[in-house]
Design an enzyme around this catalytic site. Sequence first.
Site, PDB file in Angstrom:
ATOM      1  N   GLY A   1       0.841  -1.205   0.000  1.00 40.03           N
ATOM      2  CA  GLY A   1       0.000   0.000   0.000  1.00 40.03           C
ATOM      3  C   GLY A   1       0.870   1.246   0.000  1.00 40.03           C
ATOM      4  N   ARG A   2       0.249   2.363   0.455  1.00 42.37           N
ATOM      5  CA  ARG A   2       0.925   3.661   0.407  1.00 42.37           C
ATOM      6  C   ARG A   2       2.305   3.670   1.067  1.00 42.37           C
ATOM      7  NH1 ARG A   2      -4.464   5.704   1.394  1.00 42.37           N
ATOM      8  NH2 ARG A   2      -4.165   4.889   3.487  1.00 42.37           N
TER       9      ARG A   2
ATOM     10  N   ARG B   1       2.268  -3.768  12.607  1.00 46.37           N
ATOM     11  CA  ARG B   1       1.702  -4.013  13.928  1.00 46.37           C
ATOM     12  C   ARG B   1       2.461  -5.182  14.555  1.00 46.37           C
ATOM     13  NH1 ARG B   1       0.157   0.404  13.926  1.00 46.37           N
ATOM     14  NH2 ARG B   1      -1.972   1.204  14.119  1.00 46.37           N
TER      15      ARG B   1
ATOM     16  N   GLU C   1       2.185  -4.065  23.066  1.00 41.67           N
ATOM     17  CA  GLU C   1       2.922  -2.862  23.477  1.00 41.67           C
ATOM     18  C   GLU C   1       2.052  -1.994  24.395  1.00 41.67           C
ATOM     19  OE1 GLU C   1       3.502  -1.493  19.291  1.00 41.67           O
ATOM     20  OE2 GLU C   1       2.597   0.394  19.974  1.00 41.67           O
TER      21      GLU C   1
ATOM     22  N   HIS D   1       7.554   2.707  18.757  1.00 43.17           N
ATOM     23  CA  HIS D   1       6.428   3.059  17.880  1.00 43.17           C
ATOM     24  C   HIS D   1       6.521   4.523  17.437  1.00 43.17           C
ATOM     25  CE1 HIS D   1       2.036   1.805  16.807  1.00 43.17           C
ATOM     26  NE2 HIS D   1       2.539   2.609  15.895  1.00 43.17           N
TER      27      HIS D   1
ATOM     28  N   GLY E   1       6.887   5.539  14.175  1.00 43.23           N
ATOM     29  CA  GLY E   1       6.628   5.674  12.731  1.00 43.23           C
ATOM     30  C   GLY E   1       6.187   7.061  12.289  1.00 43.23           C
TER      31      GLY E   1
END
Length: 323
Positions: A157-158, A242, A271, A289, A291
Amino acid sequence: MNKAKVFITRKWPAAVEEQLKARYDVTLNEDDKPLTADEFRHALQHYDAVCPTVCDSFPAEVLKVENKRCKILGNFGVGYNHIDIAAAKAENLIITNTPGVLTESTADLAMTLLLMSARRGAEGDRLVRSKQWHGWCPTQMMSSDVTGATLGLIGFGRIAQAMARKAHHGFGMKIIYYKPSPAKQSVINDLNATPCDSIEQLMQSTDFISLHCPGGDSTRHLINQAMLDLMQPTAHLINTARGHVVDTQALINTLKANRIAGAGLDVYDGEPKVAEGLLQLNNVSLLPHLGSATIATRTAMGEKVLNNLEAYFNNQPLPDRVV
Ligand code: DGY
């Protein structure tokens, strides 16, 4: 006219909190303390809109609370596997998310982890800090080349495509990918990308594997021991998708036995708890995390939520409706 009541579960960038204050009767979480299921139930009963984020869990037991006032969950995040979508549908709750604005920053972070894992960046940092570095020598901390290597993307995907662009055009990497449905021809041409027939085929044919599939039950432990066993001993696994997509114990066993060269993780099953076995290993790079964690991206995510709320309260079509 009374302003709509909006509940924000965690602290947001100041610029968007200011906009929220100007438009709504908003309750913010100034202390940024994680909230409990009972606090979420209370919010659903007393606010017109609730805006959770990816670390807030909204299972059926929360969504089905009686006497709900809330009609919309404006999620701060593109992923929504923390919300029981079937239960939300059954409760006639609208869910929106924030696609598009975090693509580049998340892909940058995936490249960061790829480079850290390949070049043993976190390990080198630990060595310097521990004062155990005794100077340059020809065989110290040798690592893997990134330039010219092959990158295999699971999910296309993107974010995966943005990572592929950086890897291909920036580092001359060959791109292979697995996606059940065909990707756009213009994208394939630009990246000179090769599709794989199966995940198994991809796992065994590449130097770096980066995960970009959605979360949820259908991808839980997609990368299990059997999949890890297919990887080349020189290969690296990168996960910014994930945590539950990877069987953590299987990954720990694989890294411990040096069956693969390394891994770079930004996300964890369960998490913010991180498995003790991962913390013990030198051949895994661990980030919390991060991102989408740039100021511009997090601000843009907040603005996306604002646009969705604005559309909802003005009876306009919702830009990013999930259900
Ligand atoms: C998301 O939006 O789903 C990300 O995981 C947050 O960075």
